[in-house]
Scaffold this motif. Structure first.
Motif, PDB file in Angstrom:
ATOM      1  N   LEU A  74       1.100  -1.138  -0.078  1.00  0.00           N
ATOM      2  CA  LEU A  74       0.127   0.102   0.493  1.00  0.00           C
ATOM      3  C   LEU A  74       0.927   1.597  -0.630  1.00  0.00           C
ATOM      4  N   ASP A  75       1.827   0.944   0.710  1.00  0.00           N
ATOM      5  CA  ASP A  75       2.617   2.258   1.067  1.00  0.00           C
ATOM      6  C   ASP A  75       2.798   2.423  -1.062  1.00  0.00           C
ATOM      7  N   LYS A  76       3.774   2.223  -0.929  1.00  0.00           N
ATOM      8  CA  LYS A  76       4.237   1.591  -3.031  1.00  0.00           C
ATOM      9  C   LYS A  76       2.927   2.317  -3.676  1.00  0.00           C
ATOM     10  N   PHE A  77       1.538   1.803  -3.093  1.00  0.00           N
ATOM     11  CA  PHE A  77       1.218   1.865  -4.420  1.00  0.00           C
ATOM     12  C   PHE A  77       1.298   3.752  -3.635  1.00  0.00           C
ATOM     13  N   MET A  78       0.612   4.102  -2.748  1.00  0.00           N
ATOM     14  CA  MET A  78       0.588   6.030  -1.725  1.00  0.00           C
ATOM     15  C   MET A  78       1.827   6.621  -2.841  1.00  0.00           C
ATOM     16  N   ASN A  79       3.157   5.967  -2.386  1.00  0.00           N
ATOM     17  CA  ASN A  79       4.230   7.028  -2.919  1.00  0.00           C
ATOM     18  C   ASN A  79       4.566   7.141  -4.721  1.00  0.00           C
ATOM     19  N   ILE A  80       4.527   5.866  -5.715  1.00  0.00           N
ATOM     20  CA  ILE A  80       4.168   6.068  -6.829  1.00  0.00           C
ATOM     21  C   ILE A  80       2.664   7.291  -7.156  1.00  0.00           C
ATOM     22  N   THR A  81       1.610   7.150  -6.616  1.00  0.00           N
ATOM     23  CA  THR A  81       0.701   7.805  -7.154  1.00  0.00           C
ATOM     24  C   THR A  81       0.707   9.455  -6.626  1.00  0.00           C
ATOM     25  N   LYS A  82       2.014   9.554  -5.100  1.00  0.00           N
ATOM     26  CA  LYS A  82       1.893  11.449  -5.154  1.00  0.00           C
ATOM     27  C   LYS A  82       3.377  11.518  -6.155  1.00  0.00           C
ATOM     28  N   ALA A  83       4.292  10.525  -5.980  1.00  0.00           N
ATOM     29  CA  ALA A  83       4.733  10.924  -7.175  1.00  0.00           C
ATOM     30  C   ALA A  83       4.832  11.705  -9.326  1.00  0.00           C
ATOM     31  N   LYS A  84       3.728  10.443  -9.196  1.00  0.00           N
ATOM     32  CA  LYS A  84       2.738  11.082 -10.293  1.00  0.00           C
ATOM     33  C   LYS A  84       1.947  12.529 -10.502  1.00  0.00           C
ATOM     34  N   ILE A  85       1.902  12.967  -8.924  1.00  0.00           N
ATOM     35  CA  ILE A  85       0.933  14.082  -8.882  1.00  0.00           C
ATOM     36  C   ILE A  85       1.870  14.862  -8.879  1.00  0.00           C
ATOM     37  N   ASP A  86       2.764  14.740  -8.249  1.00  0.00           N
ATOM     38  CA  ASP A  86       4.273  15.589  -8.464  1.00  0.00           C
ATOM     39  C   ASP A  86       4.588  15.903  -9.448  1.00  0.00           C
ATOM     40  N   ASN A  87       5.045  15.124 -10.316  1.00  0.00           N
ATOM     41  CA  ASN A  87       5.797  14.700 -11.106  1.00  0.00           C
ATOM     42  C   ASN A  87       5.527  15.322 -12.048  1.00  0.00           C
ATOM     43  N   ASP A  88       3.586  15.411 -12.597  1.00  0.00           N
ATOM     44  CA  ASP A  88       3.021  16.022 -13.715  1.00  0.00           C
ATOM     45  C   ASP A  88       2.828  14.675 -14.605  1.00  0.00           C
ATOM     46  N   CYS A  89       3.006  13.476 -13.778  1.00  0.00           N
ATOM     47  CA  CYS A  89       2.787  12.549 -14.711  1.00  0.00           C
ATOM     48  C   CYS A  89       1.159  12.151 -15.417  1.00  0.00           C
ATOM     49  N   ALA A  90       1.119  11.426 -16.754  1.00  0.00           N
ATOM     50  CA  ALA A  90      -0.120  11.552 -16.641  1.00  0.00           C
ATOM     51  C   ALA A  90      -0.313   9.479 -16.210  1.00  0.00           C
ATOM     52  N   LEU A  91       0.917   9.014 -16.432  1.00  0.00           N
ATOM     53  CA  LEU A  91       0.619   7.866 -15.825  1.00  0.00           C
ATOM     54  C   LEU A  91       1.158   6.723 -15.098  1.00  0.00           C
ATOM     55  N   GLY A  92       0.903   6.409 -14.025  1.00  0.00           N
ATOM     56  CA  GLY A  92       1.925   5.651 -13.650  1.00  0.00           C
ATOM     57  C   GLY A  92       2.024   4.180 -13.150  1.00  0.00           C
ATOM     58  N   LEU A  93       2.915   3.411 -13.437  1.00  0.00           N
ATOM     59  CA  LEU A  93       2.883   1.620 -14.320  1.00  0.00           C
ATOM     60  C   LEU A  93       4.326   1.206 -12.947  1.00  0.00           C
ATOM     61  N   TYR A  94       3.112  -0.455 -13.239  1.00  0.00           N
ATOM     62  CA  TYR A  94       3.569  -1.152 -11.784  1.00  0.00           C
ATOM     63  C   TYR A  94       4.014  -2.120 -12.774  1.00  0.00           C
ATOM     64  N   PHE A  95       5.516  -2.448 -12.425  1.00  0.00           N
ATOM     65  CA  PHE A  95       5.791  -3.352 -14.085  1.00  0.00           C
ATOM     66  C   PHE A  95       6.106  -4.294 -13.190  1.00  0.00           C
ATOM     67  N   ASN A  96       5.706  -5.639 -13.218  1.00  0.00           N
ATOM     68  CA  ASN A  96       6.020  -6.792 -12.213  1.00  0.00           C
ATOM     69  C   ASN A  96       6.769  -7.792 -12.931  1.00  0.00           C
ATOM     70  N   PHE A  97       7.638  -8.578 -13.296  1.00  0.00           N
ATOM     71  CA  PHE A  97       8.760  -8.703 -13.636  1.00  0.00           C
ATOM     72  C   PHE A  97       8.700 -10.636 -13.092  1.00  0.00           C
ATOM     73  N   PHE A  98       7.771 -11.589 -13.752  1.00  0.00           N
ATOM     74  CA  PHE A  98       7.938 -12.682 -12.607  1.00  0.00           C
ATOM     75  C   PHE A  98       8.880 -13.695 -13.544  1.00  0.00           C
ATOM     76  N   GLY A  99      11.175 -13.966 -12.834  1.00  0.00           N
ATOM     77  CA  GLY A  99      11.951 -14.466 -14.132  1.00  0.00           C
ATOM     78  C   GLY A  99      12.431 -13.787 -14.842  1.00  0.00           C
ATOM     79  N   ASP A 100      12.606 -14.355 -16.070  1.00  0.00           N
ATOM     80  CA  ASP A 100      13.076 -13.238 -17.155  1.00  0.00           C
ATOM     81  C   ASP A 100      12.390 -12.903 -18.332  1.00  0.00           C
ATOM     82  N   ASP A 101      10.837 -13.916 -18.443  1.00  0.00           N
ATOM     83  CA  ASP A 101      10.642 -13.489 -19.851  1.00  0.00           C
ATOM     84  C   ASP A 101       8.976 -13.357 -19.333  1.00  0.00           C
ATOM     85  N   ASP A 102       8.969 -13.081 -18.313  1.00  0.00           N
ATOM     86  CA  ASP A 102       7.474 -12.774 -17.332  1.00  0.00           C
ATOM     87  C   ASP A 102       6.790 -11.495 -17.566  1.00  0.00           C
ATOM     88  N   LEU A 103       6.131 -10.120 -17.879  1.00  0.00           N
ATOM     89  CA  LEU A 103       5.697  -9.226 -17.277  1.00  0.00           C
ATOM     90  C   LEU A 103       4.269  -9.103 -17.795  1.00  0.00           C
TER      91      LEU A 103
END
Length: 161
Positions: A74-103
């Motif tokens: 939840l803290d990560k969600f809040m931090n990425i949301t804050k960074a999105k707002i503070d840095n005037d970003c259109a998108l906040g994306l959460y990349f989850n890599f599983f091993g080397d070949d799944d995203l």
């Protein structure tokens, strides 16, 4: 032992950055700007179709890929949301890599408490050092919310979920 954990943390951080760079390069995104400090709240920024994007990267064991939900602190969600707002970003994306070949890529605007259960889990305080466990608030994100990619022969392909 603490130094080994720190090295493991940095190893995962470096792996995540290499993986996202391979994905972004294929999408002709060349302005990836990783954050400098390994303890920064987010992992970096880039521009996609004229829009500034803030990114958080997680590298996870492949054994967690096929769960019906993936976890985000939840803290990560809040931090990425804050960074999105503070840095005037259109998108906040959460990349989850599983091993080397799944995203699995999650847009934070699709993460809400109506469809994403928030739970408290007993887990390591940090991957950076072995300093015990604590309860953390975690969001269970349905994998149906993800854009899924698989890498084959060095090329990332979008797959249906």
């Amino acid at each position: 032992a603490i130094q080994l954990k720190m090295d493991k943390f940095q190893e995962l951080e470096n792996k995540g950055r290499k993986l996202i760079e391979s994905f972004l390069k294929q999408a002709n995104i060349t302005d990836w700007q990783p954050t400098e400090d390994k303890y920064d709240w987010v992992d970096g920024y880039f521009t996609h179709k004229g829009n500034k994007v803030v990114a958080e990267i997680k590298v996870r064991d492949i054994k967690y890929k096929d769960y019906s939900t993936h976890l985000m602190e939840l803290d990560k969600f809040m931090n990425i949301t804050k960074a999105k707002i503070d840095n005037d970003c259109a998108l906040g994306l959460y990349f989850n890599f599983f091993g080397d070949d799944d995203l699995y890529i999650y847009n934070i605007r699709d993460i809400n408490t109506i469809e994403c259960e928030v739970t408290s889990l007993w887990c390591a305080k940090t991957t950076a050092a072995d300093n015990g466990n604590t309860y953390k608030q975690m969001i269970n994100i349905p994998t149906t919310k993800a854009q899924i990619y698989k890498r084959k022969d060095g090329i990332w392909y979008r797959v249906e979920n």
